[in-house]
Design a protein around this motif. Sequence first.
Motif, PDB file in Angstrom:
ATOM      1  N   THR A  30     -19.982 -49.074  -6.906  1.00  0.00           N
ATOM      2  CA  THR A  30     -21.155 -49.601  -6.569  1.00  0.00           C
ATOM      3  C   THR A  30     -22.344 -48.748  -7.382  1.00  0.00           C
ATOM      4  OG1 THR A  30     -20.366 -50.779  -4.645  1.00  0.00           O
ATOM      5  CG2 THR A  30     -22.634 -50.409  -4.987  1.00  0.00           C
ATOM      6  N   GLU A 139     -20.146 -53.217  13.883  1.00  0.00           N
ATOM      7  CA  GLU A 139     -20.406 -53.980  12.851  1.00  0.00           C
ATOM      8  C   GLU A 139     -20.666 -55.344  13.675  1.00  0.00           C
ATOM      9  OE1 GLU A 139     -18.811 -56.299   8.953  1.00  0.00           O
ATOM     10  OE2 GLU A 139     -17.740 -54.519   9.984  1.00  0.00           O
ATOM     11  N   GLY A 142     -21.895 -58.948  10.117  1.00  0.00           N
ATOM     12  CA  GLY A 142     -21.787 -58.366   8.511  1.00  0.00           C
ATOM     13  C   GLY A 142     -22.895 -57.065   8.420  1.00  0.00           C
ATOM     14  N   THR A 187     -26.058 -51.318   6.377  1.00  0.00           N
ATOM     15  CA  THR A 187     -25.906 -52.181   5.169  1.00  0.00           C
ATOM     16  C   THR A 187     -25.933 -53.414   5.669  1.00  0.00           C
ATOM     17  OG1 THR A 187     -23.347 -51.719   5.157  1.00  0.00           O
ATOM     18  CG2 THR A 187     -24.720 -50.315   3.849  1.00  0.00           C
ATOM     19  N   VAL A 188     -26.796 -54.348   4.885  1.00  0.00           N
ATOM     20  CA  VAL A 188     -26.850 -55.928   5.471  1.00  0.00           C
ATOM     21  C   VAL A 188     -26.559 -56.771   4.217  1.00  0.00           C
ATOM     22  CG1 VAL A 188     -28.598 -57.259   6.431  1.00  0.00           C
ATOM     23  CG2 VAL A 188     -28.741 -55.245   6.778  1.00  0.00           C
ATOM     24  N   PRO A 189     -25.517 -57.593   4.371  1.00  0.00           N
ATOM     25  CA  PRO A 189     -25.280 -58.576   3.303  1.00  0.00           C
ATOM     26  C   PRO A 189     -26.469 -59.186   2.870  1.00  0.00           C
ATOM     27  CG  PRO A 189     -23.477 -58.712   4.848  1.00  0.00           C
ATOM     28  CD  PRO A 189     -24.638 -57.861   5.706  1.00  0.00           C
ATOM     29  N   GLU A 195     -25.792 -55.860  -1.282  1.00  0.00           N
ATOM     30  CA  GLU A 195     -26.146 -55.502   0.032  1.00  0.00           C
ATOM     31  C   GLU A 195     -27.464 -54.696   0.000  1.00  0.00           C
ATOM     32  OE1 GLU A 195     -22.062 -54.416   2.207  1.00  0.00           O
ATOM     33  OE2 GLU A 195     -22.310 -53.198   0.640  1.00  0.00           O
ATOM     34  N   ASP A 197     -29.116 -51.561   1.677  1.00  0.00           N
ATOM     35  CA  ASP A 197     -28.931 -50.495   2.475  1.00  0.00           C
ATOM     36  C   ASP A 197     -30.242 -49.774   3.019  1.00  0.00           C
ATOM     37  OD1 ASP A 197     -26.744 -48.056   2.883  1.00  0.00           O
ATOM     38  OD2 ASP A 197     -28.661 -47.322   2.403  1.00  0.00           O
TER      39      ASP A 197
END
Length: 226
Positions: A30, A139, A142, A187-189, A195, A197
């Motif tokens: 990534t 978590e 997501g 981290t968020v979709p 994502e 961060d």
Amino acid sequence: MRLSWIRWAVTLLVLAGAAPLWGQETVRITVYPRAGLAAPDTYFYEYFKNFYGDGPMEWTSGSLGRAFVGGLGVEADFGSGIRVRGEVLRTVDGWLRSVHTIEKPRIFFDPPELINTGLDVPMSVTLTSLQLVLPTRLELWGVQPYVLAGVGGKYYDFGEPLDGNEVDATLPAGGFSWSGDLGAGVTVPFWRGLEIDLQVRDGLSRYWGKTQHDLFYTAAVLWSVF
């Protein structure tokens, strides 16, 4: 500045990052831009030019101001939840506020007097970091919290005082300093594999004999290239 523990930390990071490779067939890579606010430790240094003896006491102290920070990073996800990141960040429009002080001693009935002269010095910091990212078990929908630890360095670059240095204040010199990183984030979709961060990180280092706690409040957009 002797931070021998940095060498051991680098070794642990490399081993931790390489261990998940054993038995793994794929690695997700990534790349991401990161930007935010650098909030340096305000008390940067203090240097006494004349502490005793003939003449007045004279010293210079300095503090760093907040600045925008931005850069790029690469992350390797080995599929076990553990991630390894490498980043390069640089501050923009940073500055150092130095104050040169002379203490004039008492003369007969005149009390002691402090004469302060302020100097504004442009500066920038380039940061490199190798981080081990450890996701937690919390978590939800997501959103994945994580903690991180890392090692790296800071390169300080100082310009000339904006109004000159007529008082001959002692100003810091640019150069490299080892650093360590401790922090946390989530981290968020976002959209189609992207994502967001969000991160708070403390970059610990030493400069002129003082431990610096520089906080970084940043966000990144993670994009998996393969």
